[in-house]
Design an enzyme around this catalytic site. Structure first.
Site, short mmCIF file in Angstrom:
data_model
loop_
_atom_site.label_atom_id
_atom_site.label_comp_id
_atom_site.label_asym_id
_atom_site.label_seq_id
_atom_site.Cartn_x
_atom_site.Cartn_y
_atom_site.Cartn_z
CE LYS A 139 41.26 -36.14 -39.64
NZ LYS A 139 41.39 -34.86 -38.93
CB CYS A 155 34.09 -32.72 -34.59
SG CYS A 155 34.33 -31.40 -35.78
CD GLN A 191 42.74 -38.03 -35.29
OE1 GLN A 191 43.96 -37.99 -35.23
NE2 GLN A 191 42.02 -37.04 -35.79
CG HIS A 213 34.74 -36.63 -35.66
ND1 HIS A 213 33.94 -36.10 -36.65
CD2 HIS A 213 35.82 -35.82 -35.58
CE1 HIS A 213 34.52 -35.02 -37.14
NE2 HIS A 213 35.66 -34.82 -36.51
#
Length: 425
Positions: free
Chosen positions: A244, A383, A221, A141
């Site tokens: 997230k 990104c 993530q 990222h």
């Protein structure tokens, strides 16, 4: 047994905690592209960007502001004491969640990006120089890639990139070539936000430590979607974001091994991070407060802990199983549709997202058409521009899943993608 019958928990009961999922959005499926309406059920498949927030977490924020709103570490009155205890205990909750040894190893930041910058500036500018190298991967990222790239330019350190195979996995033979005795930091994403690849962080950590290098895992993530234990991974740093994982925006966490954080100088200066100040010099507060200058995100930190408690009640193994089920189902259904190119490993070997392109349809056009059907996905480079360059595409569409999504919503995605494919055929 149907796919729905394999859910590891009561998804409908979970969805009841998220009123936003009852919204009507989109437009008229009979006239796609003619603008948004208000008559289509929301199918939210963009949780890799930002997940939704359940009522118990919203209640935690409201309770702080309604009941004990005060600054932390600055007063001896009751409200300040209550706020301070709740904020400090939030660090404990985060520490327990990822297997850290205590709150001393948890620094609250505003997001994963700030955590990356904290280490890069507080450690990297001091420790790196010409002849050193930092090893990243081609699937990083921008929060990691751009940060270490710029630190490399400032310090003269080389930045190397582990190659990605055609299947979307890290080339571990190339990793062994990149990591050498001049490597000072290996910074790699745990789960790719584009490919869905689950990277072998523990194996990379062993490689790095064999050369006395540190390891920084981008857990943006992974931490929200699967059990993560910093001791099991063997990492020296880990970063992730509350927004997230059912938490509010504006709060994230940096895990760092205590002895490393102790050796680092602060990244920001000001109130609350100091112990003693004179006109000539200053000394710093104990961990983790020496890295949390100024008034922190108090309500967000408290709600961050509430979000962790919420997903822990569901069970992180259950969250992982649910994501794996949806990702595999989406991969298989999109693949069977025809005219769809999917990026990354097969659906039974990835995190809970699927990035893809439809033949003849730009990702932005696809996202716009899906919006008319109430389906919210992300389109762009996510990104990860250099990775998209390696893939040979300017952009991709990405559907990402979380604990409140269902196979029926995957069906809605696939149906809408099919309509868009046929529209441009």
């Amino acid at each position: 047994m149907g796919v729905q019958e394999q859910y590891p928990f009561d998804v409908e009961a979970v969805r009841a905690d998220f009123p936003i999922l009852d919204r009507k959005v989109g437009g008229d499926p009979e006239s796609p592209g003619e603008g948004p309406g208000d008559d289509t059920p929301l199918v939210y498949l963009d949780s890799a960007a930002t997940s939704h927030t359940p009522d118990p977490v919203v209640d935690a924020i409201a309770d702080y502001y309604r009941s004990y709103n005060a600054n932390v570490h600055r007063g001896i009155h009751q409200l300040s004491q209550e706020a301070s205890v709740a904020y400090e205990e939030a660090h404990d909750t985060v520490a327990d969640f990822i297997g850290a040894s205590g709150r001393e190893e948890i620094v609250f930041t505003k997001n994963t990006t700030e955590a990356m910058n904290l280490v890069a500036y507080a450690w990297g500018l001091e420790e790196l120089g010409p002849g050193d190298n930092v090893v990243l991967s081609q699937m990083e990222h921008h929060a990691s890639l751009v940060t270490w790239q710029q630190i490399g330019k400032r310090t003269g350190a080389d930045v190397r990139f582990i190659e990605v195979t055609d299947e979307g996995r890290l080339d571990m033979e190339h990793a062994a070539e990149c990591i050498d005795d001049d490597t000072q930091m290996v910074s790699v994403v745990h789960v790719s936000n584009t490919l869905g690849t689950i990277n072998p962080i523990a194996e990379l950590a062993d490689l790095a430590h064999d050369h006395d290098a540190y390891v920084f895992a981008d857990g943006a993530q992974s931490v929200p979607t699967r059990p993560v234990d910093v001791e099991d991974l063997g990492v020296d740093f880990l970063a992730f974001s509350g927004h997230k994982m059912c938490g509010p925006t504006g709060i994230g966490a940096l895990y760092g091994r205590e002895e490393i954080l102790e050796s680092m100088q602060p990244y920001l200066y000001g109130g609350d991070m100091i112990r003693r100040v004179s006109f000539e010099d200053s000394t710093w507060e104990d961990l983790p407060w020496k890295f949390e200058a100024g008034t922190p995100s108090i309500a967000q930190g408290i709600a961050f802990a509430a979000a962790i408690e919420y997903i822990e009640e569901i069970g992180m193994e259950n969250v992982r199983a649910h994501e794996d089920l949806l990702a595999e189902y989406a991969y298989d259904e999109l693949d069977a549709l025809g005219g769809v190119e999917i990026y990354g490993p097969p659906g039974d070997d990835r995190g809970g997202l699927v990035a893809f392109n439809v033949e003849g349809v730009h990702a932005h056009d696809l996202s716009s058409i899906l919006n008319d059907y109430g389906v919210a996905i992300r389109a762009g480079d996510h990104c990860t521009q250099p990775l998209h360059d390696e893939l040979g595409v300017a952009a991709s569409a990405r559907a990402s899943f979380y604990l409140y999504n269902t196979t029926e919503e995957v069906d809605a995605l696939v149906d809408a993608v099919g309509e868009a494919r046929d529209l441009f055929a």
